[in-house]
Scaffold this active site. Sequence first.
Site, PDB file in Angstrom:
ATOM      1  N   GLU A   1       3.681  13.806  -3.204  1.00 57.04           N
ATOM      2  CA  GLU A   1       2.729  13.748  -2.094  1.00 57.04           C
ATOM      3  C   GLU A   1       3.154  14.815  -1.097  1.00 57.04           C
ATOM      4  O   GLU A   1       4.272  14.748  -0.568  1.00 57.04           O
ATOM      5  CB  GLU A   1       2.877  12.377  -1.421  1.00 57.04           C
ATOM      6  CG  GLU A   1       1.701  11.491  -1.557  1.00 57.04           C
ATOM      7  CD  GLU A   1       1.874  10.180  -0.788  1.00 57.04           C
ATOM      8  OE1 GLU A   1       2.995   9.690  -0.627  1.00 57.04           O
ATOM      9  OE2 GLU A   1       0.844   9.649  -0.371  1.00 57.04           O
TER      10      GLU A   1
ATOM     11  N   GLU B   1       0.889  -1.167   0.000  1.00 58.79           N
ATOM     12  CA  GLU B   1       0.000   0.000   0.000  1.00 58.79           C
ATOM     13  C   GLU B   1       0.925   1.214   0.000  1.00 58.79           C
ATOM     14  O   GLU B   1       1.522   1.547   1.017  1.00 58.79           O
ATOM     15  CB  GLU B   1      -0.904  -0.070   1.233  1.00 58.79           C
ATOM     16  CG  GLU B   1      -2.163   0.740   1.090  1.00 58.79           C
ATOM     17  CD  GLU B   1      -2.027   2.112   1.701  1.00 58.79           C
ATOM     18  OE1 GLU B   1      -1.619   3.034   0.948  1.00 58.79           O
ATOM     19  OE2 GLU B   1      -2.307   2.249   2.890  1.00 58.79           O
TER      20      GLU B   1
ATOM     21  N   CYS C   1      -1.989   8.817   2.825  1.00 58.28           N
ATOM     22  CA  CYS C   1      -1.730   8.455   1.418  1.00 58.28           C
ATOM     23  C   CYS C   1      -2.908   8.801   0.530  1.00 58.28           C
ATOM     24  O   CYS C   1      -2.766   8.887  -0.679  1.00 58.28           O
ATOM     25  CB  CYS C   1      -1.487   6.950   1.289  1.00 58.28           C
ATOM     26  SG  CYS C   1      -0.186   6.378   2.316  1.00 58.28           S
TER      27      CYS C   1
HETATM   28  C1  SIN Z   1      -2.893   5.746   4.679  1.00 61.75           C
HETATM   29  O1  SIN Z   1      -2.689   6.948   4.677  1.00 61.75           O
HETATM   30  O2  SIN Z   1      -2.008   4.950   4.333  1.00 61.75           O
HETATM   31  C2  SIN Z   1      -4.185   5.137   5.129  1.00 61.75           C
HETATM   32  C3  SIN Z   1      -5.301   6.058   5.197  1.00 61.75           C
HETATM   33  C4  SIN Z   1      -6.610   5.406   5.557  1.00 61.75           C
HETATM   34  O3  SIN Z   1      -6.687   4.237   5.947  1.00 61.75           O
HETATM   35  O4  SIN Z   1      -7.610   6.090   5.436  1.00 61.75           O
END
Ligand code: SIN
Length: 475
Positions: free
Chosen positions: A379, A250, A284
């Site tokens: 990002e 991820e 993310c």
């Molecule tokens: C992440 O920022 O990696 C996860 C965000 C989320 O689970 O909403």
Amino acid sequence: MSHLVFTDSYINGEFYKTDKRFSVDDPATEKSIVEVSDIDEQGVNNAIDAAKGAFVKLKATNATSRSATLMRWYELVIEHKQALAELMTKEQGKPLKESLGEVEYGAGFIKWFAEQAKRSYGDVIPPTDDQHRLTSFKQPIGVVAGITPWNFPIAMVTRKVAPAYAAGCSFVLKPSEHTPLCALALAYLADQAGFEKGAFNVLVSENAKMVGELLTESDLVRKFTFTGSTAVGKQLLSQCASTIKRTSMELGGNAPFIIFDNADLDEAVTGLMGAKFRNAGQTCVAANRIFVQRSVLDKVVKKLNEKVDSLKVAHGFEEDSDIGPLIYAKAKQKVQELLMDAKQKGAIQINAVKELGGNFQAPVILTGVTPEMDIYHQEVFGPVVSIIAFDEEAEVIALANDVPYGLAAYFYSQDIKQIYRVSEALEYGMVGINEGLISNPVAPFGGVKQSGLGREGGHQGLDEYLEEKYVCMKI
Ligand code: SIN
């Protein structure tokens, strides 16, 4: 301090102390919270062996009993919600109300996979002749290793460990060195819930390279799961190649957030506030490039400015804090450099410039952002709204897709035909339509392109820890 503070790695149901120690700091004060011991190579190998031993025991358990254990873990996490949230605000910095929300969100994965544990069905395949019977069923992969980030110190752990345990796998986790305390508290509560010794091991270390190499290159580890940057994910993937491990990655995103001129603008701006400022922009799935149709640009900027103006940037324990500190000084420096580059290349800051001390970063609204600026491609991981005006639907879809990432995308529209067209055209793993907060344990979270491999949450999240076995029987 809370009774849930532990300072050593957790291996085979016991704490593992080493002489080498490092400090876990409060990002708001930059002062040490506590010193923790740094795992050595022996400790990492012990943890892998412990997980191997636990897997033998786990393989003999049934799904109903693993489900009941997970449910007890869930109940304990909820029972200790306040203490866990306070620990999170201390080591991660996010406002206490967000920490409380994350404990609930993280616990939600445990509950969901406690339920899903009972549903790892196989298939009965219609035979192709009279002499054979064909079936397939699912078995746990084996020992899993994972590395989790600092931005969600509980939810990123539970959404890996809970499905792994539900499937019957044991786990060796290396949480971020910035937020090991929540992970250790989770392991302690899992132990209280009845996890088998060695089923959930936590390795605390500043030496991510050493731990990462041992975990990815071990033949005993059959699956590797990572949440973090695309650059580190690529490195870990290549290390996993030597033993052909199953992987889930991820990775980074660069989420477009599109506001069409027919959208409900109040809702769009409210959605943007959530998608942008959750965890000070350090997610993310944070809205990174905000595309606004030119005819409504002024209205959107005005509404946004009013809302951003009312945000309180303060220590996460201060009442009404909306935005806590960034995680460390380098993170703030990166945001400042991106802002400087964007402004030098012509972006305009719409709201008042506020310089805050320490790791605190005031929210910024920029208009006139272009693909020539670094902020368009990277990002931001900070509270910066980068606005780009567009004219046509086809133009904005091309811009939204023209990046190597494909995690989350958002758009606001009230035209049903446009909603279908745009949601199908966006090359992203997740799309929010008229909604800025889409994460949910019951839904598959994950990206396409360089944003990753695999899905977490949803019924898909369990399959990531299962192997399918085909059985052909001659009768
Ligand atoms: C992440 O920022 O990696 C996860 C965000 C989320 O689970 O909403």
